[in-house]
Scaffold this active site. Structure first.
Site, short mmCIF file in Angstrom:
data_model
loop_
_atom_site.label_atom_id
_atom_site.label_comp_id
_atom_site.label_asym_id
_atom_site.label_seq_id
_atom_site.Cartn_x
_atom_site.Cartn_y
_atom_site.Cartn_z
N ASP A 166 1.38 -36.52 -44.18
CA ASP A 166 0.35 -35.55 -44.52
C ASP A 166 0.07 -35.47 -46.01
OD1 ASP A 166 2.91 -34.54 -44.93
OD2 ASP A 166 2.24 -32.47 -44.76
N ARG A 197 4.56 -33.32 -52.18
CA ARG A 197 5.31 -32.07 -52.16
C ARG A 197 6.55 -32.18 -51.27
NH1 ARG A 197 0.46 -28.96 -49.19
NH2 ARG A 197 0.96 -29.33 -47.01
N ASP A 198 7.18 -31.07 -51.02
CA ASP A 198 8.41 -31.01 -50.22
C ASP A 198 8.07 -31.04 -48.73
OD1 ASP A 198 7.14 -28.57 -50.16
OD2 ASP A 198 8.88 -27.40 -50.81
N GLU A 199 7.36 -32.11 -48.33
CA GLU A 199 6.92 -32.22 -46.94
C GLU A 199 6.86 -33.70 -46.57
OE1 GLU A 199 3.51 -30.24 -44.05
OE2 GLU A 199 3.75 -29.57 -46.12
N ASP A 242 -2.82 -34.76 -37.82
CA ASP A 242 -3.54 -35.46 -38.89
C ASP A 242 -3.94 -36.87 -38.45
OD1 ASP A 242 -1.86 -33.32 -39.99
OD2 ASP A 242 -2.58 -33.98 -41.94
N TRP A 253 -2.65 -31.88 -31.73
CA TRP A 253 -1.39 -32.38 -32.28
C TRP A 253 -0.65 -33.20 -31.21
CZ3 TRP A 253 -4.18 -28.89 -34.64
CH2 TRP A 253 -4.09 -28.75 -36.02
N GLU A 277 -6.48 -31.32 -49.09
CA GLU A 277 -6.06 -30.59 -47.89
C GLU A 277 -7.03 -29.47 -47.57
OE1 GLU A 277 -1.90 -28.60 -46.24
OE2 GLU A 277 -2.22 -28.82 -48.39
N HIS A 293 -4.61 -35.75 -48.81
CA HIS A 293 -4.45 -35.36 -47.41
C HIS A 293 -5.60 -36.02 -46.64
CE1 HIS A 293 -1.51 -32.23 -46.34
NE2 HIS A 293 -2.17 -32.09 -45.21
#
Length: 823
Positions: free
Chosen positions: A347, A351-353, A360, A413, A625, A646
């Protein structure tokens, strides 16, 4: 000697601040070696060496990220050229990577393994025998220069601590410890399905400045996933710190807000014995800008490069138009895909992801398959999805399932289990894609069928709905205008139809009948619940109409009325985006497919936020995003979700390829195609090229001075019909493989925006600055205070209707407006 390899690790207790373990083993190569093969993997990220030379130098972040508890990739290399007769040495460094390090914003660690561990098998083939050097307790383990090795937080490499010759024969490792066995199921070891992650290209700095704080700020001109390579000459023990970010604040300093808790900071401590070159091996970052402190002397462009890193996919799709903003939008989508295909579809890279969110890639799948050959990357990812689905009974919302509690049947999803294999089959025409995914597809579809209420609607349970509707509160991105259960049932209609077709294609006739009947039930239920006889929808929204049209939920008459109403709703919003993840990929298609091409182009070309082109006008080099991730003043929109890389909302490119460019697949694998570009919006040319499994298809069209020129290339083995711009469908031309060209006259103004008239709205007029200036001045003079900004409800009314609604409109005023519009 022959032994069976197993995983090994450093001995002793585990500490999250431990430096990366260094493993080594010396061995003898006898005379007569025919071939040497090294197989290596790790719980973590591994770099391996033979006789001080790195193995697989063109691969990085090995073994990548898969669902390790089910599938752990093992890389295999021919290393014959790296060995010599006599003493040799194998070495490896294992960083924490995805297996041990932080995963997700909740701070989880050691999701797969409590510590980094190595697996290696070196086979020495002498023709009449094979000797195996295997990772076992004969390996020794120590530490070295890699002090910090975090994917999110960065790498710290202290060159003074790197043990000279540690990965070469003759090194004294008596102070090192014996490696200890580490328990891991060897049945999980698999050959990679997808391509390796590689360094794809280097970017030179565009601008280097010094901020008010004295730090060097380097702009590489492009948001990427990767890291920096530096060459530096300085004093021993001095440390260079590199911080990464996607944006600078208005003061020119690094703005790290979109990184959230990811430190994204690399440090290099110099050995100090002359020029040193370094790049990290155990981390990656999403960034455009780097802040560099501690640099000795003046930093120049020759000292640094940004290294672009992603899965080594083959590019297969290109697109450009006469409108530079649209061309840049497409370029941004390509870069977002590149930054988010680092081993799997993620995604965001910064960042912390950095997780494999299913929604997506489900939304973006058709675009991804046009731009690159994704059979390997997404084929591997679908194997992970199926493995985790069967292990847990649910399709995770992220794959690999690093967020264990984030799973369950959710439209768009979880639908990826069905819709992505279907998309890949359509693109590549390979039934094995459907065969491989069939059990996963049927399991998911039957699971959702069991969740339907007595009316055959999906009306309960958690749903993301039209995620990130721009009108939703910043702290509740699920609070969309469109009912989440409307979205769920609509997407289920798409899934059941894809499932019925899949079963039929595979000869599963009983299943085909089952899923066709389910499809009939949910479509009938949807129509009863949500569709009026006229084609109007309950709870009208742009997303609602886009889904109903795109998923064929209406009859022919209803479809046309729905298209008209959709165009009205889009116009009422000033042609700004009012859809989220569910609606945005489909709304332009729904408009153009119902005769509302002009509205589709207006939606595409709008530049006021939220819109496809607002980020482009703000200097974006990737897809954001949120449409308003960066505010007009250049600062972040502080929502906690402001990634500037994103790809999901870039799914509009599928429409650009098919409708603007004109390449429309008719049969799977492009066995037959329809070439039908539809100019509009003032675009005077477009070109799209796609390397299909049957060869390259290209369309190049232009309109100038009332003449159209269309060039088409069709490869062998492809049947094609061409509908030239300005010609009806009935005049489609069947063409043979080869190059074709047409040049002809078109009606004056064809493909251009509709001419202004008293049927135009204030919003339409405002798009022509030289006209709007005079019109606005006339309204200000005759009716001061009338709210006619483009966000006003009055702005979407036809000018005639507006004038009828305003009391006291004089002939003089009408005459002024007529002159302005004629201008």
């Amino acid at each position: 000697m022959t032994t069976e390899p197993h995983f090994i690790s450093a001995p002793g207790p585990v500490d999250t601040t431990d430096p990366a373990p260094y493993f080594r083993r010396e061995f003898v190569v006898q005379e007569g070696l025919v071939r040497a093969t090294l197989s290596v993997t790790a719980l973590g990220v591994v770099t391996s060496y033979l006789n001080a030379q790195q193995v697989g130098q063109d691969e990085v972040l090995v073994p990548g990220w898969t669902s390790y508890q089910h599938r752990l990739n093992v890389s295999t290399y021919d290393v014959s050229h790296l060995l010599s007769e006599g003493e040799n040495a194998f070495g490896a460094i294992v960083g924490e990577g995805w297996a041990v390090g932080r995963l997700g914003w909740e701070g989880a660690r050691q999701v797969y393994s409590e510590r980094p561990a190595l697996y290696a098998k070196l086979e020495l083939d002498y023709g009449n025998r094979v000797e195996t050097i295997a990772s076992d307790e004969s390996f020794t383990v120590g530490s070295g220069a890699v002090l910090v090795h975090s994917l999110y937080d960065g790498e710290h490499f202290d060159a003074r601590l790197d043990p000279t010759g540690w990965n070469a024969p003759g090194f004294d490792d008596t102070a090192w410890s014996a490696a200890q066995p580490f328990e891991w199921n060897l049945d999980t070891l698999v050959e990679p399905v997808g391509p390796p992650i590689r360094r794809i290209e280097d970017l030179a700095p565009v601008v280097i400045t010094q901020s008010a704080s004295g730090a060097y700020i380097v702009d590489f001109g492009q948001n990427i996933a990767g890291w920096l390579r530096i060459t530096v000459d300085g004093t021993p023990g001095s440390t260079i710190e590199i911080r990464h970010a996607e944006l600078l604040n208005p003061a020119g300093e690094l703005d790290v807000e979109s990184n959230r808790t990811a430190a994204a900071t690399d440090r290099y401590t110099l050995r100090g014995d002359g020029p040193e070159s370094w790049e990290p091996s155990f981390t990656f970052h999403g960034f455009r800008y780097a802040e560099i402190t501690g640099w000795p002397g003046e930093l120049t462009a020759d000292d640094i490069r940004a290294v672009v890193v992603h899965s080594d996919m083959q590019r297969t799709g290109w697109f450009e138009t006469s409108n530079p903003l649209v061309t840049k939008l497409h370029e941004n989508v390509v870069w977002s895909m590149r930054g988010n295909f680092v081993g799997l579809p993620t995604d965001c890279p910064q960042r912390d992801e950095r997780l494999g969110w299913t929604g997506d890639i489900n939304a973006f799948g058709p675009t991804a398959a046009y731009l690159y050959d994704v059979r390997g990357v997404l084929g591997s990812w679908l194997k992970d999805l199926a493995a985790e689905q069967f292990a847990t009974g649910e399709v995770p919302w992220v794959v690999p399932g690093a967020l264990p509690q984030w799973a369950g049947a959710v439209a768009l999803w979880s639908d990826v289990a069905v819709s992505l294999p279907w998309t890949l089959y359509q693109e590549y025409g390979d039934l094995d894609i459907l065969r491989d995914a069939y059990t996963s597809m049927t399991t998911y579809t039957r699971q959702v069928a069991g969740l339907l209420d007595e009316r055959h609607l999906w009306s309960s349970g958690f749903q993301f709905g039209d995620w990130l509707d721009p009108d939703a509160p910043a702290n509740n991105p699920m609070a969309a205008k469109t009912s989440r259960y409307f979205v769920a049932t609509a997407f289920l209609c798409r899934v059941t139809r894809e499932m019925a077709h899949t079963a039929e294609l595979l000869g599963r006739l009983d299943d085909a009948a089952e899923f066709a009947a389910l499809d009939d039930r949910v479509r009938s239920a949807f129509r009863r619940e949500y569709v009026a006889e006229s084609g109007r929808l309950v709870g009208e929204s742009v997303t609602g109409y886009a889904l109903a049209i795109a998923f064929d939920l209406l009859d022919d008459a209803q479809r046309l009325r729905a298209g008209e109403r959709l165009a009205e709703l889009v116009a009422e919003r000033g042609y700004r985006i009012s859809t989220g993840f569910a609606g945005t990929p489909l709304v332009t298609d729904a408009l153009s497919g119902t005769g509302q091409l002009d509205a589709a182009y207006k939606l595409l070309l709008e530049t006021e936020c939220p819109s496809f082109l607002y980020p482009v006008t703000m200097g974006a080099t990737t897809v954001w995003e949120r449409w308003d991730a960066v505010l007009p003043d250049g600062t972040f929109n502080s929502t906690g979700m402001t990634s500037l890389n994103h790809y999901a909302l870039g799914a509009v490119c599928d429409w650009l390829h098919r409708v603007v460019g004109g390449i429309q697949r008719v049969e799977p694998g492009y066995a037959s195609v329809r070439i039908a570009p539809q100019p509009g919006g003032g675009l005077t040319s477009a070109r799209t090229v796609h390397d299909t499994v049957r060869g390259q298809i290209s369309v190049d069209w232009s309109i100038e001075d009332g003449r159209a020129r269309v060039q088409v290339t069709i490869p062998e083995g492809v049947r094609a019909s061409v509908v030239l711009p300005g010609h009806p469908e009935a005049e489609a031309i069947e063409v043979s493989p080869g190059e074709h060209e047409w040049e002809y006259e078109v009606p004056q103004g064809y493909g251009m925006p509709e001419p202004l008239s008293f049927q135009s709205s204030i919003l339409d007029i405002s798009r022509v600055p030289e006209v709007w200036e005079d019109v606005a001045q006339s309204f200000t003079q005759h009716f001061p205070g009338l709210p006619l900004d483009t966000g006003s409800p009055l702005a979407t009314m036809p000018l005639n209707s507006l004038l009828e609604a305003i009391p006291g409109v004089s002939d003089e005023f009408r005459s002024d407006l007529k002159k302005a519009i004629a201008h």
